[in-house]
Design a protein around this motif. Structure first.
Motif, PDB file in Angstrom:
ATOM      1  N   TYR A 267      24.090 -25.717  24.975  1.00  9.18           N
ATOM      2  CA  TYR A 267      23.006 -24.989  25.637  1.00  9.18           C
ATOM      3  C   TYR A 267      21.945 -25.951  26.180  1.00  9.18           C
ATOM      4  CZ  TYR A 267      24.453 -20.208  24.566  1.00  9.18           C
ATOM      5  OH  TYR A 267      25.126 -19.009  24.542  1.00  9.18           O
ATOM      6  N   THR A 268      21.626 -26.986  25.418  1.00 11.93           N
ATOM      7  CA  THR A 268      20.619 -27.958  25.863  1.00 11.93           C
ATOM      8  C   THR A 268      21.035 -28.616  27.172  1.00 11.93           C
ATOM      9  OG1 THR A 268      19.912 -28.406  23.588  1.00 11.93           O
ATOM     10  CG2 THR A 268      19.386 -30.062  25.257  1.00 11.93           C
ATOM     11  N   LEU A 269      22.277 -29.097  27.214  1.00  8.96           N
ATOM     12  CA  LEU A 269      22.749 -29.809  28.403  1.00  8.96           C
ATOM     13  C   LEU A 269      22.936 -28.869  29.596  1.00  8.96           C
ATOM     14  CD1 LEU A 269      25.398 -32.310  26.982  1.00  8.96           C
ATOM     15  CD2 LEU A 269      23.112 -32.820  27.825  1.00  8.96           C
ATOM     16  N   LEU A 270      23.603 -27.741  29.357  1.00 11.53           N
ATOM     17  CA  LEU A 270      24.004 -26.906  30.483  1.00 11.53           C
ATOM     18  C   LEU A 270      22.858 -26.062  31.027  1.00 11.53           C
ATOM     19  CD1 LEU A 270      27.510 -25.983  29.097  1.00 11.53           C
ATOM     20  CD2 LEU A 270      27.006 -27.472  31.032  1.00 11.53           C
ATOM     21  N   LEU A 271      21.908 -25.686  30.180  1.00 10.66           N
ATOM     22  CA  LEU A 271      20.732 -25.026  30.707  1.00 10.66           C
ATOM     23  C   LEU A 271      19.791 -26.055  31.337  1.00 10.66           C
ATOM     24  CD1 LEU A 271      19.963 -22.318  27.986  1.00 10.66           C
ATOM     25  CD2 LEU A 271      21.060 -22.013  30.224  1.00 10.66           C
ATOM     26  N   GLY A 272      19.739 -27.258  30.754  1.00 12.68           N
ATOM     27  CA  GLY A 272      18.938 -28.319  31.338  1.00 12.68           C
ATOM     28  C   GLY A 272      19.417 -28.699  32.719  1.00 12.68           C
ATOM     29  N   LEU A 273      20.717 -28.535  32.963  1.00 14.09           N
ATOM     30  CA  LEU A 273      21.289 -28.869  34.266  1.00 14.09           C
ATOM     31  C   LEU A 273      20.696 -28.019  35.391  1.00 14.09           C
ATOM     32  CD1 LEU A 273      23.456 -30.536  35.753  1.00 14.09           C
ATOM     33  CD2 LEU A 273      25.137 -28.798  35.100  1.00 14.09           C
ATOM     34  N   ARG A 274      20.234 -26.831  35.046  1.00 16.24           N
ATOM     35  CA  ARG A 274      19.609 -25.949  36.057  1.00 16.24           C
ATOM     36  C   ARG A 274      18.188 -26.348  36.372  1.00 16.24           C
ATOM     37  NH1 ARG A 274      22.280 -20.727  36.989  1.00 16.24           N
ATOM     38  NH2 ARG A 274      20.289 -19.944  37.762  1.00 16.24           N
ATOM     39  N   GLY A 275      17.610 -27.204  35.549  1.00 15.33           N
ATOM     40  CA  GLY A 275      16.246 -27.652  35.796  1.00 15.33           C
ATOM     41  C   GLY A 275      15.251 -26.506  35.795  1.00 15.33           C
ATOM     42  N   ASP A 276      14.489 -26.397  36.859  1.00 15.48           N
ATOM     43  CA  ASP A 276      13.473 -25.336  36.952  1.00 15.48           C
ATOM     44  C   ASP A 276      14.074 -24.006  37.394  1.00 15.48           C
ATOM     45  OD1 ASP A 276      11.479 -27.078  36.204  1.00 15.48           O
ATOM     46  OD2 ASP A 276      11.075 -27.702  38.284  1.00 15.48           O
TER      47      ASP A 276
END
Length: 278
Positions: A267-276
């Protein structure tokens, strides 16, 4: 330089009675380069150390004992893959041998992380750093994958991989320990993520939740590698966030043990990939 030229240059450089640090993009590339060197050696005169986790003092003692006796042929060769996984205790036990190897021996420590070797180890090695030859016909992402794992070169050159459907992809994850599956999984993951990144958050989160069920360290490493690429190429992410997530990916790729909270990491990596774009 071609692969053959690089391989021949290394072979000509090696001298008995010396220790070398072979710095390569990945272990598979080192194995390809050293294959001829191993093939021309007497089997009894060659020792290869390739750790699953760390290189401990027991492995180093085995090498030292191996070098105590003269070769059956002309030269004994010791190759330690993933030399950066050497423990402090093992490194301390190895220093004298690396500094003064027997006149009939060649020691080669292979690493893709030169500065992860202890300074006392680095100072005793002659550094041989080699790059991958540029392969024509590959796109930027394909070159990135070959830089990660040289074993991918032939299937990628021959386009011998498939873009799986989402259902096929989720099934293939469970078989990821089979190396032949990896190019299919990697290419399909990139394709699926690029599609889902353009969808609404709820749809994207549902896809992430399916990935987060997979408690498989090899698959997590694949996710980290693909996410690293997508983060690097994402111009909308500010530099501080890029650095943050690239560090997480690197930590996963360097990890010697599978002690992750898988669901949280996905979740950290893949949601972080969306940025803002949350």
């Amino acid at each position: 330089m071609t692969f053959e030229e690089i391989r021949d240059k290394i072979s000509k450089h090696l001298e008995s009675g010396k220790s070398y640090g072979l710095v390569v993009p990945n272990k598979a590339y080192a194995k390809a380069l050293l294959k001829a060197l191993i093939r021309t050696s007497n089997v009894q005169d060659t020792m290869i150390i390739e750790p699953d986790t760390n290189i401990g003092i027991d492995e180093v003692r085995t090498v030292i004992e191996f070098l105590d006796f003269a070769p059956k042929g002309e030269i004994k060769k010791v190759i330690l893959y993933d030399a950066d996984k050497m423990t402090q205790e093992a490194a301390n036990a190895f220093l004298k041998t690396l500094e003064e190897p027997p006149s009939y021996a060649i020691l080669i420590l292979v690493t893709s992380r030169w500065f992860s070797l202890l300074p006392t180890i680095r100072s005793r090695l002659q550094k041989l750093q080699v790059q991958l030859p540029i392969e024509p016909g590959l796109d930027e992402f394909e070159r990135y994958l070959v830089y990660w794992n040289y074993d991918f070169l032939e299937p990628i050159k021959e386009k011998a991989y498939s873009i799986l459907s989402e259902e096929e992809f989720l099934e293939a994850i469970d078989e990821i320990d089979e190396p032949s599956q990896e190019p299919d999984v990697i290419m399909s993951l990139k394709h699926l993520l690029e599609q889902y990144l353009n969808k609404d958050l709820a749809t994207y989160a549902n896809f992430v939740s399916q990935l987060a069920k997979k408690n498989n360290i090899e698959f997590l490493r694949i996710v980290s590698k693909v996410v690293s690429w997508l983060i690097y190429k994402n111009d909308s992410l500010p530099p501080n966030l890029k650095i943050k997530y690239l560090r997480i990916c690197d930590e996963i790729l360097r990890s010697k043990i599978a002690n992750f909270n898988y669901q949280l990491t996905y979740y950290t990596l893949l949601l972080g990939l969306r940025g803002d774009n949350l």
